[in-house]
Design an enzyme around this catalytic site. Structure first.
Site, PDB file in Angstrom:
ATOM      1  N   ASP A   1      -0.977   8.192 -18.170  1.00  0.00           N
ATOM      2  CA  ASP A   1      -0.965   8.513 -16.736  1.00  0.00           C
ATOM      3  C   ASP A   1      -2.388   8.908 -16.334  1.00  0.00           C
ATOM      4  OD1 ASP A   1      -0.713   9.539 -14.192  1.00  0.00           O
ATOM      5  OD2 ASP A   1       1.198  10.526 -14.597  1.00  0.00           O
TER       6      ASP A   1
ATOM      7  N   ASN B   1      -9.479   0.584 -11.619  1.00  0.00           N
ATOM      8  CA  ASN B   1      -8.635  -0.223 -10.736  1.00  0.00           C
ATOM      9  C   ASN B   1      -7.318   0.450 -10.361  1.00  0.00           C
ATOM     10  OD1 ASN B   1      -7.290  -2.885  -9.764  1.00  0.00           O
ATOM     11  ND2 ASN B   1      -6.031  -2.253 -11.516  1.00  0.00           N
TER      12      ASN B   1
ATOM     13  N   ARG C   1      -0.613  -5.186 -14.451  1.00  0.00           N
ATOM     14  CA  ARG C   1      -0.111  -6.136 -13.442  1.00  0.00           C
ATOM     15  C   ARG C   1      -1.147  -6.256 -12.318  1.00  0.00           C
ATOM     16  NH1 ARG C   1       3.239  -1.421 -11.931  1.00  0.00           N
ATOM     17  NH2 ARG C   1       2.525  -0.734  -9.873  1.00  0.00           N
TER      18      ARG C   1
ATOM     19  N   TYR D   1      -4.614   7.250   2.329  1.00  0.00           N
ATOM     20  CA  TYR D   1      -5.044   6.095   1.520  1.00  0.00           C
ATOM     21  C   TYR D   1      -6.409   5.599   1.991  1.00  0.00           C
ATOM     22  CZ  TYR D   1      -5.086   1.465  -0.666  1.00  0.00           C
ATOM     23  OH  TYR D   1      -5.445   0.353  -1.399  1.00  0.00           O
TER      24      TYR D   1
ATOM     25  N   ILE E   1      -4.015  -6.849  -9.704  1.00  0.00           N
ATOM     26  CA  ILE E   1      -5.459  -7.094  -9.805  1.00  0.00           C
ATOM     27  C   ILE E   1      -5.980  -6.748 -11.204  1.00  0.00           C
ATOM     28  CG2 ILE E   1      -7.707  -6.305  -8.937  1.00  0.00           C
ATOM     29  CD1 ILE E   1      -6.311  -6.029  -6.139  1.00  0.00           C
TER      30      ILE E   1
ATOM     31  N   LYS F   1     -10.003   5.531  -0.184  1.00  0.00           N
ATOM     32  CA  LYS F   1     -10.806   4.352  -0.523  1.00  0.00           C
ATOM     33  C   LYS F   1     -12.226   4.469   0.034  1.00  0.00           C
ATOM     34  CE  LYS F   1      -7.878   2.175  -3.076  1.00  0.00           C
ATOM     35  NZ  LYS F   1      -8.162   1.947  -4.507  1.00  0.00           N
TER      36      LYS F   1
HETATM   37  P1  NDP Z   1      -0.263  -2.813  -8.188  1.00  0.00           P
HETATM   38  O1  NDP Z   1       0.668  -1.825  -7.587  1.00  0.00           O
HETATM   39  O2  NDP Z   1       0.242  -4.138  -8.601  1.00  0.00           O
HETATM   40  O3  NDP Z   1      -1.047  -2.165  -9.429  1.00  0.00           O
HETATM   41  C1  NDP Z   1      -1.402  -0.813  -9.483  1.00  0.00           C
HETATM   42  C2  NDP Z   1      -1.815  -0.518 -10.906  1.00  0.00           C
HETATM   43  O4  NDP Z   1      -2.197   0.851 -11.018  1.00  0.00           O
HETATM   44  C3  NDP Z   1      -0.673  -0.741 -11.882  1.00  0.00           C
HETATM   45  O5  NDP Z   1      -1.194  -1.262 -13.071  1.00  0.00           O
HETATM   46  C4  NDP Z   1      -0.144   0.653 -12.109  1.00  0.00           C
HETATM   47  O6  NDP Z   1       0.540   0.732 -13.348  1.00  0.00           O
HETATM   48  C5  NDP Z   1      -1.443   1.446 -12.077  1.00  0.00           C
HETATM   49  N1  NDP Z   1      -1.245   2.858 -11.793  1.00  0.00           N
HETATM   50  C6  NDP Z   1      -0.797   3.422 -10.649  1.00  0.00           C
HETATM   51  N2  NDP Z   1      -0.696   4.750 -10.789  1.00  0.00           N
HETATM   52  C7  NDP Z   1      -1.106   5.026 -12.057  1.00  0.00           C
HETATM   53  C8  NDP Z   1      -1.228   6.218 -12.807  1.00  0.00           C
HETATM   54  N3  NDP Z   1      -0.904   7.424 -12.308  1.00  0.00           N
HETATM   55  N4  NDP Z   1      -1.681   6.124 -14.086  1.00  0.00           N
HETATM   56  C9  NDP Z   1      -2.001   4.937 -14.613  1.00  0.00           C
HETATM   57  N5  NDP Z   1      -1.912   3.774 -13.946  1.00  0.00           N
HETATM   58  C10 NDP Z   1      -1.469   3.827 -12.695  1.00  0.00           C
HETATM   59  O7  NDP Z   1      -1.402  -2.985  -7.091  1.00  0.00           O
HETATM   60  P2  NDP Z   1      -2.756  -3.820  -7.023  1.00  0.00           P
HETATM   61  O8  NDP Z   1      -2.989  -4.618  -8.245  1.00  0.00           O
HETATM   62  O9  NDP Z   1      -2.756  -4.469  -5.708  1.00  0.00           O
HETATM   63  O10 NDP Z   1      -3.780  -2.593  -6.948  1.00  0.00           O
HETATM   64  C11 NDP Z   1      -4.913  -2.471  -7.772  1.00  0.00           C
HETATM   65  C12 NDP Z   1      -5.987  -1.746  -6.978  1.00  0.00           C
HETATM   66  O11 NDP Z   1      -6.366  -2.553  -5.860  1.00  0.00           O
HETATM   67  C13 NDP Z   1      -5.555  -0.393  -6.404  1.00  0.00           C
HETATM   68  O12 NDP Z   1      -6.592   0.540  -6.544  1.00  0.00           O
HETATM   69  C14 NDP Z   1      -5.326  -0.716  -4.931  1.00  0.00           C
HETATM   70  O13 NDP Z   1      -5.481   0.415  -4.111  1.00  0.00           O
HETATM   71  C15 NDP Z   1      -6.403  -1.757  -4.697  1.00  0.00           C
HETATM   72  N6  NDP Z   1      -6.188  -2.590  -3.520  1.00  0.00           N
HETATM   73  C16 NDP Z   1      -5.101  -3.414  -3.409  1.00  0.00           C
HETATM   74  C17 NDP Z   1      -4.927  -4.205  -2.274  1.00  0.00           C
HETATM   75  C18 NDP Z   1      -3.756  -5.114  -2.091  1.00  0.00           C
HETATM   76  O14 NDP Z   1      -3.576  -5.660  -0.977  1.00  0.00           O
HETATM   77  N7  NDP Z   1      -2.921  -5.348  -3.084  1.00  0.00           N
HETATM   78  C19 NDP Z   1      -5.911  -4.167  -1.191  1.00  0.00           C
HETATM   79  C20 NDP Z   1      -7.025  -3.300  -1.417  1.00  0.00           C
HETATM   80  C21 NDP Z   1      -7.154  -2.548  -2.546  1.00  0.00           C
HETATM   81  P3  NDP Z   1       1.802   1.737 -13.602  1.00  0.00           P
HETATM   82  O15 NDP Z   1       2.530   1.843 -12.290  1.00  0.00           O
HETATM   83  O16 NDP Z   1       2.588   1.110 -14.689  1.00  0.00           O
HETATM   84  O17 NDP Z   1       1.186   3.014 -14.016  1.00  0.00           O
END
Ligand code: NDP
Length: 254
Positions: free
Chosen positions: A65, A92, A20, A159, A22, A163
């Protein structure tokens, strides 16, 4: 010179957090650019599956995970078994959490550090031997503008620090492997409309504050981040390494 340099035909990518937000937008544009991708996250997302399948992209989803130290090696092995090589790693997957420091417990601290920092290191370490054998490779880390400037709401000490660590790991690894034709870059998004931040956009207290703090006056989209990721991972960026590209609507110009 050719626009074909922006394409990824024949390339194989491993994208963490690809179900989902990015990560999914990156999977989509990589598919359009001709890459095959292994996507990983904890949960399968049938909508993402339908979207990518509907467009006829060659990809594979593996539930895992990222905080499990065994996951990166397993996923890299899977990518090599499935597609024979690994050209691009997109680190990501990430989590956000905020709270005043005295109330921020160890469980949340460890989740932030293991998801946002340790897994970036471990996935990179796991992918490097294959990239070395191939004589080329690209690693792209998703950092954040909050690795440069405090964001709103405040109380995101862990956080923001995680980053900033991603940005410095990007530069350090870039310099370590540059001579081996392996490039390492990062993007640093600002407020992007995804599940992670959506709670803030709909929050009547934060929404106007976020917009006013961003010179462009709006949030970014996952697609706008994915476009930059594509560029940095493509041959068009062949002399770019150790860069952290801000995609923040001007937030950090203030
Ligand atoms: P989402 O919460 O939509 O996506 C996060 C993704 O990370 C999901 O696919 C989730 O899948 C996965 N994830 C989280 N924890 C785990 C884990 N333990 N194991 C495997 N997968 C994991 O957020 P974004 O798309 O916004 O975030 C993507 C990146 O962009 C992140 O690194 C975030 O910090 C960064 N970012 C986002 C910003 C924003 O404003 N949205 C701004 C700056 C940076 P699942 O939960 O199913 O495991």
């Amino acid at each position: 010179m050719s626009l074909g340099q922006f394409r990824l035909d024949g390339k194989v990518a491993l994208i963490t957090g690809g179900n989902r937000g990015i990560g999914l937008a990156v999977a989509e544009i990589f598919g359009e650019a001709g890459a095959k991708s292994v996507l990983t996250a904890r949960r399968d997302n049938p909508e993402a599956d339908a979207l990518l399948k509907g467009k006829g992209y060659d990809y594979d989803f593996v539930s895992a995970d990222a905080t499990d130290p065994a996951t990166p090696e397993r996923l890299v092995r899977h990518t090599l078994e499935k597609y024979g090589r690994i050209d691009i790693l997109v680190n990501n997957a990430g989590v956000a959490s905020h709270g005043e420091t005295p109330d921020f417990d160890d469980e949340r601290l460890e989740l932030i550090l293991s998801t946002n920092v340790a897994q970036v290191f471990r996935f990179s370490r796991a992918a490097l031997p294959a990239m070395r054998r191939q004589g080329e490779g690209v690693i792209l880390n998703v950092g954040s503008m909050s690795g440069f400037a405090t964001n709103i709401p405040q109380h995101q000490v862990a956080y923001n620090g995680s980053k900033a660590a991603v940005h410095m790991m990007t530069k350090s690894l870039a310099s370590e492997v540059a001579a081996e034709n392996i490039r390492v870059n990062a993007v640093a998004p600002g407020y992007i409309d995804t599940e992670m931040s959506r709670g803030g956009f709909t929050n009547p207290e934060w929404d106007p504050v976020w917009r006013n703090a961003t010179p462009m006056g709006r949030y970014g989209s996952a697609e706008e981040v994915a476009n930059c990721v594509l560029f940095l991972c493509s041959p068009a960026a062949s002399y770019v390494t150790g860069s952290v590209l801000l995609i923040d609507g001007g937030y950090t110009t203030r």
